[in-house]
Design a protein around this motif. Structure first.
Motif, PDB file in Angstrom:
ATOM      1  N   PHE A  70      22.985  79.240  53.896  1.00 11.73           N
ATOM      2  CA  PHE A  70      23.525  80.098  54.951  1.00 11.73           C
ATOM      3  C   PHE A  70      24.299  81.216  54.274  1.00 11.73           C
ATOM      4  N   PRO A  71      23.816  82.448  54.382  1.00 12.46           N
ATOM      5  CA  PRO A  71      24.551  83.544  53.757  1.00 12.46           C
ATOM      6  C   PRO A  71      25.999  83.523  54.250  1.00 12.46           C
ATOM      7  N   GLY A  72      26.921  83.869  53.373  1.00 16.66           N
ATOM      8  CA  GLY A  72      28.348  83.751  53.661  1.00 16.66           C
ATOM      9  C   GLY A  72      28.768  84.208  55.034  1.00 16.66           C
ATOM     10  N   ILE A  73      28.376  85.428  55.358  1.00 17.34           N
ATOM     11  CA  ILE A  73      28.777  85.985  56.648  1.00 17.34           C
ATOM     12  C   ILE A  73      28.269  85.104  57.777  1.00 17.34           C
ATOM     13  N   LEU A  74      27.101  84.565  57.578  1.00 13.84           N
ATOM     14  CA  LEU A  74      26.506  83.739  58.625  1.00 13.84           C
ATOM     15  C   LEU A  74      27.366  82.508  58.897  1.00 13.84           C
TER      16      LEU A  74
ATOM     17  N   LEU B 127      30.272  83.550  60.836  1.00 14.90           N
ATOM     18  CA  LEU B 127      29.920  83.838  62.228  1.00 14.90           C
ATOM     19  C   LEU B 127      29.710  82.562  63.019  1.00 14.90           C
ATOM     20  N   MET B 128      29.075  81.587  62.375  1.00  8.16           N
ATOM     21  CA  MET B 128      28.846  80.316  63.058  1.00  8.16           C
ATOM     22  C   MET B 128      30.164  79.694  63.494  1.00  8.16           C
TER      23      MET B 128
ATOM     24  N   MET C 228      36.773  90.607  50.963  1.00  9.06           N
ATOM     25  CA  MET C 228      35.701  91.465  51.472  1.00  9.06           C
ATOM     26  C   MET C 228      35.055  90.886  52.713  1.00  9.06           C
TER      27      MET C 228
ATOM     28  N   ALA D  22      37.248  91.266  55.693  1.00 10.13           N
ATOM     29  CA  ALA D  22      37.234  92.651  56.157  1.00 10.13           C
ATOM     30  C   ALA D  22      35.987  92.908  56.991  1.00 10.13           C
ATOM     31  N   GLY D  23      34.854  92.408  56.480  1.00 14.35           N
ATOM     32  CA  GLY D  23      33.606  92.603  57.204  1.00 14.35           C
ATOM     33  C   GLY D  23      33.639  91.994  58.586  1.00 14.35           C
ATOM     34  N   LEU D  24      34.162  90.776  58.664  1.00 14.07           N
ATOM     35  CA  LEU D  24      34.221  90.098  59.951  1.00 14.07           C
ATOM     36  C   LEU D  24      35.165  90.788  60.920  1.00 14.07           C
TER      37      LEU D  24
ATOM     38  N   LEU E   1      35.096  90.161  64.898  1.00 18.72           N
ATOM     39  CA  LEU E   1      35.000  88.709  65.002  1.00 18.72           C
ATOM     40  C   LEU E   1      35.947  88.009  64.034  1.00 18.72           C
TER      41      LEU E   1
ATOM     42  N   PHE F 246      26.581  73.854  66.413  1.00 21.17           N
ATOM     43  CA  PHE F 246      26.599  74.446  67.746  1.00 21.17           C
ATOM     44  C   PHE F 246      26.733  73.457  68.869  1.00 21.17           C
TER      45      PHE F 246
ATOM     46  N   PHE G 228      29.996  97.858  54.424  1.00 17.13           N
ATOM     47  CA  PHE G 228      30.178  98.646  55.641  1.00 17.13           C
ATOM     48  C   PHE G 228      30.984  99.909  55.357  1.00 17.13           C
TER      49      PHE G 228
ATOM     50  N   SER H 247      20.236  86.555  49.608  1.00 17.70           N
ATOM     51  CA  SER H 247      21.199  85.995  50.543  1.00 17.70           C
ATOM     52  C   SER H 247      22.264  87.030  50.879  1.00 17.70           C
TER      53      SER H 247
ATOM     54  N   ILE I 118      23.582  91.957  58.362  1.00 20.71           N
ATOM     55  CA  ILE I 118      24.213  91.607  59.633  1.00 20.71           C
ATOM     56  C   ILE I 118      25.272  92.639  59.984  1.00 20.71           C
ATOM     57  N   ILE I 119      26.060  92.996  58.978  1.00 20.60           N
ATOM     58  CA  ILE I 119      27.120  93.975  59.228  1.00 20.60           C
ATOM     59  C   ILE I 119      26.559  95.386  59.319  1.00 20.60           C
TER      60      ILE I 119
ATOM     61  N   ILE J 288      26.742  85.973  69.802  1.00 18.69           N
ATOM     62  CA  ILE J 288      27.992  85.239  69.663  1.00 18.69           C
ATOM     63  C   ILE J 288      28.929  85.611  70.805  1.00 18.69           C
TER      64      ILE J 288
END
Lengths: 267, 327, 313
Positions: free
Chosen positions: A116-120, A123-124, A204, A207-209, A214, C26, C144, C247, C254-255, C273
């Protein structure tokens, strides 16, 4: 000790993070303004003597907001790195030292996490727990965990058959003694390097989130949020985006440079 | 006989932590056409550096202090990159100690042998023919099969033989071999040794064999230079030196080597160890601190270079009345 | 062959584990999806009906199995928010993210390899340190932020590219390219920096290897030593980080899709979400993780093929 300070990357990185840390440290005791105080009259005001870094689109003092925002990023960074280290290191140690079945099982777990990529991951967690400091913390910990596990495992795998370990074993040293007194010192710099780089990644990612809305929620200031807000005003009020951007890059770059320096020192 | 290699008064220093330390100290050495000569000494004596100097492969942190290295009458110390590209492979070739890591793991060995000539302009087809001829000379049986193999599929001895082929593809005037058999098993050592000798002499290629094993080199080399701490302490015909060494170091070196004749007896070791580059002094004979026959003068004054017949040595014990003439 | 089949099995297990993790995460989702759809003042009977039709009543295991078996056939259910098939939504969005990801990776390689070689070649401390610093900077600038910068520079100041929106490949190639170039570049900055550093380290290591000395002794030109021998050997370890790069690129997209308003999977993810669109969200997460797992597997295969030492085991 002095060898650390002779390394240019290490020193430069240290300087960079000290700048940001001191800013946020001062913010614990003194803030020029209330970071959430809106003052429409001062909207988008540039750098001035009363507002050292100018104001944002709601007239809030950017410097104060950065002092608080950096505090949140830094604390998230520290806590998540600490947790990743505390959980990841033993996992990696067992996998690397014991090998065999335990290695396979642990690595499967790590591999699954890494798919699962980090951001994912973040987000989950935000989807399930709602955006908050806690969900960010858990997400960042999960992101950093595999890195520590892998590095430690690698260190153990390559060291466990080295002559100095075998001769310790031959002298009857216990497993924990071998791990603590012999192998860990050898990989300590690798661990520090990983910690540094993971800190940079955490900042980082947070910051992105926050940029996506989110992460840290308004009105609590954070780098990502401020950057998101400043985006629309980049041409008419560049000061709004420049300060958070610079500070963020300074913090991340600083940790990356420290990591670099540590690697160079090791060689 | 023409001298293909002539080293005159050559000195090389290494840059160790900012300080220049002399690693090779005013040495004189020559190799004639078609001759096999050995350069012998313990680790750290400067023999490898000397060899590397001849091929222009000395480390970046080194500096030539004096002398000339004449390869086919041209001083290589004045060479630039283009000169080296012309000369390497063609006039001088070198093989090294560790065959296991000396070949590119991503290319088949046949191709790597071919490349030694294609880079000098030979066509692929002709290079392939020449390569396979050489492979036969060095003793490969299943040439077509080995040709298409990758280095990791071959044993150490086989790889060293491939490396010999690579070195000899352009029929160089001189082949320098730096401890080529040290990393090999005893039995394979002899095979590779004789292969090297046979093939190079069949091509009239001179051989400069670097080693720490005086006994081993005597099997293939006619003359030998004995080196200690950057200086040549003795030189002469191999067999003569083995029977009657003149220099105390050579004597100790010979007596400390295991051989069938000494079975059952305690192996004498040379007292002390080779001092590190940093701790070397330039006063007196370099071997004096470890020499059993050292006299007070040995620690003060550098022994003169003297000659007796085909033998040259530098030691205060060698008196003029015994036939040792200064040279 | 044996290694490959073992790796394949291992990959399948990872996929299954990822599906389990996705489902588990989930299912702790607080809140009632039925309420989300029907609104907070819905009739309890309607809610119960919806529960049944949405199959929210079974045990976790049975629900998991239902979900997985449908997913294996490509059916991820219906989106709560859009009302259409999840698979359809993903398919529409997929092309965008694929373009973005591929171009991003391509640009990373195009930028990364030459600069990696350049950095490795630097003999003088000055130039080398400057290059190294810039590569560090590339790693440290959030994608970003780079995107925002690129937008302000190249769409407003110098109107070269559109700042948002996506034109499909099928409509017009040049417009398509224009719409994803800046986003892809934003992604490429970070990934190329990774390649630059890895490659230069690898090259410097390889230059110390014995085989380089052998080739040099045959009289080969330095530049050819680099390109024919050292570079090939140096690139092999770099391939091992491609999985990680992918990855990162996927995560980054996504961003970036949000920054540039591209209707890709990332955009879909963030909106699902906020709207708590469970089927869509779950499907997207699984989808993305499978892409990562499969690509890692492919990278492994390629790595095996390229290194004869492993290939011929």
């Amino acid at each position: 000790m002095s060898v650390y300070f002779k390394n240019k990357s290490f020193v430069l990185g240290l300087i960079f993070i000290s700048l940001v840390f001191s800013l946020s440290f001062v913010g614990l005791f003194y803030l020029p303004y209330d970071p959430n105080q809106i003052d429409i009259a001062a909207k988008l005001q540039g750098v001035s003597r009363s507002h050292l870094l100018g104001c944002d689109n709601l007239g809030r003092d950017i410097l104060s907001r950065l002092m608080v925002g950096s505090r949140i990023s830094i604390s998230l960074g520290f806590l998540s790195v600490a947790l990743s280290f505390l959980i990841g290191t033993p996992l990696g140690a067992i996998a690397g030292y014991k090998g065999g079945k335990s290695d396979e099982v642990l690595m499967k777990f790590i591999d699954t996490l890494m798919s699962f990529p980090g951001i994912l991951l973040a987000l989950m967690l935000v989807a399930v727990l709602g955006p908050s400091f806690t969900s960010m913390l858990i997400a960042l910990t999960l992101m950093g965990l595999p890195r520590f596990a892998r590095v430690v495992r690698g260190g153990f795998l390559s060291n466990r058959n080295k002559t100095y370990v075998l001769s310790s074993k031959a002298r009857g040293a216990s497993t924990s003694r071998i791990i603590w007194n012999h192998i860990l010192p050898h990989i300590s710099i690798d661990i520090l390097n990983t910690a540094s780089i993971t800190f940079a990644t955490s900042v980082m990612s947070e910051a992105g989130l926050s940029y996506l809305g989110l992460g840290i929620q308004p009105p609590n200031p954070s780098f990502g949020q401020m950057l998101s807000g400043a985006q629309s005003y980049i041409l008419i009020a560049p000061h709004y985006i420049v300060s958070p951007a610079l500070l963020l890059i300074l913090l991340v770059l600083g940790f990356n440079l420290i990591g670099d320096g540590l690697r160079e020192i090791q060689q | 006989m023409k001298k293909v290699l002539e080293i005159k008064n050559y000195s090389l220093a290494l840059n160790v932590n900012g300080l220049l330390k002399q690693a090779v100290n005013n040495i004189d050495l020559y190799v004639e056409e078609g001759e096999a000569v050995a350069l012998v000494g313990e680790s750290g004596c400067g023999k490898s550096l000397t060899a590397l100097s001849i091929a222009g492969l000395t480390p970046k942190k080194s500096q030539v202090l004096s002398g000339e290295i004449l390869l086919n009458q041209e001083n290589v110390l004045s060479y630039h990159d283009q000169d080296w590209r012309r000369v390497r492979g063609n006039e001088v070739s070198m093989i090294f100690q560790e065959p296991m890591t000396a070949l590119d793991p991503l290319y088949k060995v046949g191709l790597q042998i071919e490349e030694a000539s294609t880079i000098h302009g030979l066509s692929r087809k002709k290079a392939r023919v020449r390569a396979q001829q050489l492979m036969e000379k060095v003793g490969f049986n299943d040439i077509d099969k080995v040709y298409k193999m990758y280095p990791h599929q071959l044993s150490g001895g086989m790889r060293q033989r491939i490396l010999i082929c690579i070195a000899l593809m352009e029929s160089p005037t001189m082949l320098i071999a730096d401890e080529p058999t040290t990393a090999l098993d005893a039995m394979v050592q002899r095979q590779v040794l004789y292969t090297m000798k046979d093939v190079s002499s069949s091509m009239n290629t001179s051989l400069l064999f670097i080693s720490h094993d005086l006994d081993l080199v005597s099997q293939v080399c006619r003359r030998v230079y004995v080196m200690y701490q950057g200086k040549i302490v003795e030189s002469g015909l191999c067999h003569d030196i083995l029977v009657e060494p003149s220099h105390p170091y050579t004597r100790d070196l010979l007596s400390s080597m295991p051989s069938i004749h000494k079975r059952g007896k305690e192996l004498p070791a040379i007292k002390g160890s080779v001092p590190s580059l940093e701790s070397r002094k330039n006063k007196g004979c370099p071997f004096a601190p470890r020499c059993k026959q050292a006299m007070p003068i040995c620690l003060e004054i550098n022994p003169p270079n003297t000659q007796k017949g085909t033998r040259k040595a530098s030691c205060h014990l060698l008196k003029e009345e015994n036939g040792w003439i200064p040279c | 062959m044996l290694y490959l089949s073992r790796k394949l099995l291992s990959t399948l297990i990872t996929i299954i584990l990822a599906a389990v993790v996705t489902f588990l995460v989930f299912q702790i989702l607080p809140g009632d999806p039925a309420l989300v759809i029907l609104g907070p003042n819905a009739d309890p009977a309607q809610i119960a009906n919806l529960h049944q039709s949405m199959n929210l009543d079974g045990s976790a295991v049975s629900r998991f199995l239902t979900w997985v078996s449908a997913a294996a056939k490509g059916d991820f259910g219906t989106s709560y928010r859009y009302g259409t098939s999840v698979t359809g939504l993903i398919n529409n969005a997929f092309g965008v993210t694929l373009s973005l990801g591929l171009l991003g990776l391509l640009l990373s390689v195009i930028i990364g390899i030459p600069f990696g070689v350049l950095l490795a070649k630097q003999k003088s401390k000055g130039k080398g340190m400057v290059l190294s610093f810039f590569s560090q900077l590339g790693l440290s600038a959030p994608n970003f932020l780079v995107g925002i910068l690129l937008i302000s520079l190249f769409t407003v100041q110098i109107p070269l590219f559109p700042s948002m929106g996506y034109i499909p490949f099928s409509s017009s190639i040049s417009a398509w390219f224009a719409s994803i170039f800046l986003p892809a570049l934003s992604l490429a900055v970070g990934s190329s920096a990774v390649i630059v550093r890895y490659l230069s380290t690898s090259i410097i290591e390889q230059n110390e290897m014995d085989y380089v000395r052998t080739i040099r002794a045959t009289g080969e030109k330095e530049s050819l030593i680099l390109y024919k021998h050292v570079l090939r050997n140096s690139l092999i370890p770099v391939i091992t980080i491609f999985g990680m790069l992918l990855s990162e690129v996927l995560g980054g997209s996504i961003i970036i899709e949000n920054v540039f308003s591209l209707p890709g999977i990332g955009k879909l993810l963030t909106s699902s979400i906020t709207s708590r669109d469970l089927p869509l969200l779950q499907a997207l997460v699984l989808y993305l993780s499978i892409i990562v797992i499969v690509c890692n597997f492919l990278v492994d295969v390629v790595y095996q093929l390229l290194d004869p030492r492993i290939r011929l085991e």
